[in-house]
Enzyme design. Structure first.
Site, PDB file in Angstrom:
ATOM      1  N   LYS A  84       0.438  -1.152   0.279  1.00  9.34           N
ATOM      2  CA  LYS A  84       0.215   0.113  -0.081  1.00  9.34           C
ATOM      3  C   LYS A  84       0.698   1.360  -0.308  1.00  9.34           C
ATOM      4  CE  LYS A  84      -4.194   0.813   0.018  1.00  9.34           C
ATOM      5  NZ  LYS A  84      -5.665  -0.186  -0.830  1.00  9.34           N
ATOM      6  N   GLY A 184     -21.031   5.978   4.574  1.00  6.30           N
ATOM      7  CA  GLY A 184     -20.388   6.403   3.314  1.00  6.30           C
ATOM      8  C   GLY A 184     -20.988   6.283   2.378  1.00  6.30           C
ATOM      9  N   VAL A 185     -21.316   6.813   1.447  1.00  7.22           N
ATOM     10  CA  VAL A 185     -21.994   6.692   0.118  1.00  7.22           C
ATOM     11  C   VAL A 185     -20.578   6.964  -1.033  1.00  7.22           C
ATOM     12  CG1 VAL A 185     -24.624   5.964   0.451  1.00  7.22           C
ATOM     13  CG2 VAL A 185     -23.477   8.503   0.331  1.00  7.22           C
ATOM     14  N   GLY A 186     -19.405   7.439  -0.949  1.00  6.54           N
ATOM     15  CA  GLY A 186     -18.463   8.391  -2.169  1.00  6.54           C
ATOM     16  C   GLY A 186     -18.497   7.278  -3.350  1.00  6.54           C
ATOM     17  N   LYS A 187     -17.291   6.192  -2.922  1.00  7.45           N
ATOM     18  CA  LYS A 187     -17.504   5.515  -4.701  1.00  7.45           C
ATOM     19  C   LYS A 187     -17.967   4.580  -4.714  1.00  7.45           C
ATOM     20  CE  LYS A 187     -12.575   6.149  -4.885  1.00  7.45           C
ATOM     21  NZ  LYS A 187     -11.181   5.941  -5.469  1.00  7.45           N
ATOM     22  N   VAL A 188     -17.235   3.682  -3.472  1.00  8.23           N
ATOM     23  CA  VAL A 188     -17.858   2.426  -3.549  1.00  8.23           C
ATOM     24  C   VAL A 188     -19.644   2.327  -2.754  1.00  8.23           C
ATOM     25  CG1 VAL A 188     -17.077  -0.097  -2.322  1.00  8.23           C
ATOM     26  CG2 VAL A 188     -16.089   1.261  -3.096  1.00  8.23           C
ATOM     27  N   GLY A 189     -20.047   3.345  -1.582  1.00 10.98           N
ATOM     28  CA  GLY A 189     -20.824   3.193  -1.083  1.00 10.98           C
ATOM     29  C   GLY A 189     -22.080   3.508  -2.280  1.00 10.98           C
TER      30      GLY A 189
END
Length: 362
Positions: A84, A184-189
């Site tokens: 990472k 969390g409803v960004g890229k993945v959510g």
């Protein structure tokens, strides 16, 4: 671009093969790459661009995340190790083509021991900039032959893991009629919520970034919104899906959580060792994050073979069976699912490890 870790970093990263620091004053680049294990092959993991409060915080995060990538790759059946990277700073202020290209030269200097990809704060177009200086980049845009946005299959894999958890807990793979809270409803959510709504779930969401919530509500008007994560986790839920930053499952959250299942996309969800036992004691089935959120890794890893979305999608569907195996092993051994998942991953790294040691470029 060089640096050297302190004795404290050696102590923190005692199980890691390599931790390297990069500093390029001309572009403002301050980055850390951690390679946890190459027992199964070269390390692959995203680059996180984030305004850490301190270098020590960045070091701890990159060490935890890289370790998780080793276990994620092993459990997903990939011939890859875990690594990472973090770039320290606010991407809205610091991210430039020059900085990304400087970072690409730094990754290139590792000569293939580490492949990078997208993570929090980085996107496929950023990978294209990095690739102008580096051969070891995945998650590029489709225009440049890449897999594009890896959040698509990350969300799909989490949904498959959630279906496996539902089957284990309730005897049905469907989430129809269940209340699922997504933090969390960004890229993945955002993608996960779409899967849940299509499956008939009642979805409640929250996010610290209001525009993400507004965009989701415009797309999916049936979604309900909680005022805060605290309100969400304290509400009546069947499933809780942490999809933001790590450490979401603290003692305080576990104490108030009503959900029967925890299954989300965030990395390193357990705030400290022992939380997995607290979840088990409360009768909450925890789907280990690195087991269910491996879809994105599967997607970008497929680029190394010449990307096929259909092939990667089929491989990500296998997360359902992997999660079911983890739950069954946990029940048979009388241990939390997190322990069972660790055992499966460690067994593969031990038994299938290519060189029984570090991987070196040929």
């Amino acid at each position: 671009m060089s640096g050297s870790p302190s004795a404290d970093v050696f102590d923190l990263g005692a199980e890691h093969e390599q931790v390297v620091f990069a500093n390029d004053p001309a572009t403002g680049l301050k980055a850390i790459i951690a390679i946890h294990s190459t027992a199964l092959g070269p390390a692959l993991g995203g680059t996180r661009f984030f305004p850490y409060a301190s270098t020590a915080d960045a070091v701890r995060d990159v060490l935890d995340l890289s370790r998780g990538m080793s276990y994620k790759a092993a459990l997903a059946g990939l011939d890859l190790g875990g690594g990472k990277a973090v770039i320290i700073g606010d991407p809205a202020e610091l991210k430039t083509e020059a900085l990304l290209r400087a970072y690409g030269r730094f990754v290139q200097s590792l000569n293939g021991r580490y492949y990078t990809a997208c993570d929090v704060g980085t996107f496929s177009p950023d990978m294209d900039d990095i690739a102008r200086e580096c051969s070891f980049v995945t998650g590029r845009t489709t225009a440049h032959g890449g897999a594009g946005d890896s959040s698509v299959l990350t969300a799909y894999g989490v949904f498959q893991g959630m279906r496996a958890a539902a089957a284990f807990a309730w005897g049905t793979e469907s989430l129809a009629g269940r209340t699922v809270g997504v933090a969390g409803v960004g890229k993945v959510g955002r993608h996960l919520v779409r899967h849940l709504v299509e499956d008939g779930a009642d979805v409640v969401v929250t996010d610290v970034y209001a525009p993400s919530v507004d965009r989701l509500r415009d797309e999916l008007p049936s979604v309900r919104v909680a005022a805060s994560t605290e309100e969400l986790v304290a509400g009546a839920l069947d499933v809780y899906a942490p999809c933001a930053m790590g450490g979401a499952l603290s003692d305080e959250v576990v104490d108030v959580l009503s959900a029967r299942i925890v299954c989300g996309a965030a990395n390193n969800q357990l705030a400290h060792p022992g939380v997995e036992k607290a979840l088990e004691d409360r009768g909450i089935l925890y789907a280990p994050d690195y087991c269910v959120n491996a879809g994105g890794l599967i997607q970008v890893a497929d680029e190394l073979e010449g990307f096929s979305f259909e092939r990667a999608h089929q491989r990500a569907t296998g997360i359902f069976d992997t999660a079911r195996t983890v739950f069954e092993l946990a029940a048979a051994d009388g241990v939390p699912p997190a322990t069972a998942a660790d055992r499966l991953a460690e067994r593969r790294m031990r038994d299938v490890g290519r060189l029984r040691g570090v991987w070196l470029p040929r």
